[in-house]
Write a protein that holds these residues in place. Sequence first.
Motif, mmCIF file in Angstrom:
data_model
loop_
_atom_site.group_PDB
_atom_site.id
_atom_site.type_symbol
_atom_site.label_atom_id
_atom_site.label_comp_id
_atom_site.label_asym_id
_atom_site.label_seq_id
_atom_site.Cartn_x
_atom_site.Cartn_y
_atom_site.Cartn_z
ATOM 1 N N VAL A 55 45.211 38.316 36.900
ATOM 2 C CA VAL A 55 43.825 38.200 36.469
ATOM 3 C C VAL A 55 43.183 37.066 37.246
ATOM 4 C CG1 VAL A 55 42.291 37.786 34.530
ATOM 5 C CG2 VAL A 55 44.416 39.051 34.186
ATOM 6 N N ASN A 56 42.255 37.426 38.102
ATOM 7 C CA ASN A 56 41.462 36.422 38.799
ATOM 8 C C ASN A 56 40.105 36.324 38.115
ATOM 9 O OD1 ASN A 56 39.978 38.634 39.656
ATOM 10 N ND2 ASN A 56 40.791 38.593 41.731
ATOM 11 N N HIS A 57 39.231 35.496 38.648
ATOM 12 C CA HIS A 57 37.939 35.310 37.987
ATOM 13 C C HIS A 57 37.136 36.607 37.913
ATOM 14 C CE1 HIS A 57 36.588 35.051 42.156
ATOM 15 N NE2 HIS A 57 35.383 35.333 41.693
ATOM 16 N N ASP A 62 34.725 40.940 34.759
ATOM 17 C CA ASP A 62 34.483 42.383 34.619
ATOM 18 C C ASP A 62 35.130 43.000 33.388
ATOM 19 O OD1 ASP A 62 33.074 42.288 37.007
ATOM 20 O OD2 ASP A 62 34.742 43.075 38.210
ATOM 21 N N GLU A 63 36.322 42.522 33.016
ATOM 22 C CA GLU A 63 37.090 43.202 31.979
ATOM 23 C C GLU A 63 37.196 42.457 30.650
ATOM 24 O OE1 GLU A 63 40.815 44.855 33.537
ATOM 25 O OE2 GLU A 63 39.988 44.609 35.558
ATOM 26 N N THR A 91 37.706 28.729 34.493
ATOM 27 C CA THR A 91 36.971 27.581 35.031
ATOM 28 C C THR A 91 36.303 27.854 36.369
ATOM 29 O OG1 THR A 91 38.965 26.706 36.093
ATOM 30 C CG2 THR A 91 38.490 25.950 33.839
ATOM 31 N N HIS A 92 36.514 29.017 36.919
ATOM 32 C CA HIS A 92 35.887 29.362 38.202
ATOM 33 C C HIS A 92 34.368 29.265 38.061
ATOM 34 C CE1 HIS A 92 34.653 31.800 41.658
ATOM 35 N NE2 HIS A 92 35.850 31.507 42.159
ATOM 36 N N ARG A 93 33.705 28.836 39.103
ATOM 37 C CA ARG A 93 32.252 28.612 39.016
ATOM 38 C C ARG A 93 31.486 29.892 38.683
ATOM 39 N NH1 ARG A 93 29.439 30.493 43.212
ATOM 40 N NH2 ARG A 93 30.707 30.926 45.030
ATOM 41 N N LEU A 94 31.934 31.053 39.163
ATOM 42 C CA LEU A 94 31.237 32.305 38.850
ATOM 43 C C LEU A 94 31.445 32.709 37.389
ATOM 44 C CD1 LEU A 94 31.835 34.364 42.115
ATOM 45 C CD2 LEU A 94 29.757 33.163 41.394
ATOM 46 N N THR A 95 32.610 32.405 36.842
ATOM 47 C CA THR A 95 32.853 32.656 35.421
ATOM 48 C C THR A 95 31.953 31.765 34.585
ATOM 49 O OG1 THR A 95 35.162 33.221 35.842
ATOM 50 C CG2 THR A 95 34.589 32.638 33.586
ATOM 51 N N GLN A 96 31.907 30.496 34.938
ATOM 52 C CA GLN A 96 31.060 29.548 34.210
ATOM 53 C C GLN A 96 29.591 29.988 34.273
ATOM 54 O OE1 GLN A 96 32.209 26.218 32.746
ATOM 55 N NE2 GLN A 96 33.913 27.643 32.659
ATOM 56 N N GLN A 97 29.169 30.422 35.430
ATOM 57 C CA GLN A 97 27.787 30.886 35.615
ATOM 58 C C GLN A 97 27.511 32.118 34.744
ATOM 59 O OE1 GLN A 97 26.942 31.654 39.733
ATOM 60 N NE2 GLN A 97 25.036 32.714 39.297
ATOM 61 N N TRP A 98 28.431 33.074 34.729
ATOM 62 C CA TRP A 98 28.269 34.283 33.927
ATOM 63 C C TRP A 98 28.133 33.925 32.453
ATOM 64 C CZ3 TRP A 98 29.808 37.210 29.905
ATOM 65 C CH2 TRP A 98 29.503 38.568 29.919
#
Length: 144
Positions: A55-57, A62-63, A91-98
């Motif tokens: 499982v990556n960011h 997505d899931e 903690t990935h920046r795109l996850t945080q942004q989402w």
Amino acid sequence: MYDTQNDRVWAINREEADKNGGVKQKQNFPERVMVWLGVCSKGVTPLVIFDEGTVNHQRYIDEVLPVAWEYANKMFGDQWMFQQGGAKPHTHRLTQQWCKQHFPSFIDKSRWPPNSPDLNPLDYFIWDEFVHQSNGIKSNQKRL
């Protein structure tokens, strides 16, 4: 699942074993399965099961996050807060942004000190309970 302890073929190598009736079985299930589960005061979210890969960011976005969003909105409307742990996909920046864009309230990684398990007692309780339930032990039974 095939149990290799049930059959024995004595041979010098794989080719000889195959000639003498050796069987090479493929596993029916993956060796490891990753799951995600959200917990709140009104219950638990549906399980998200990852039976292949890591499982990556992007997979997390997505899931997993849509499941959390849908469940929380159904249970609480727009009055809820999302909190996650310190795993890299979280903690990935795109996850945080989402999360900031979609959740009504969100505890971002800057407000979550690293290596602080005391801040999230569910990490201890829910996974212990999950393991015991999956092994058929009820929470009110004595655990040895």
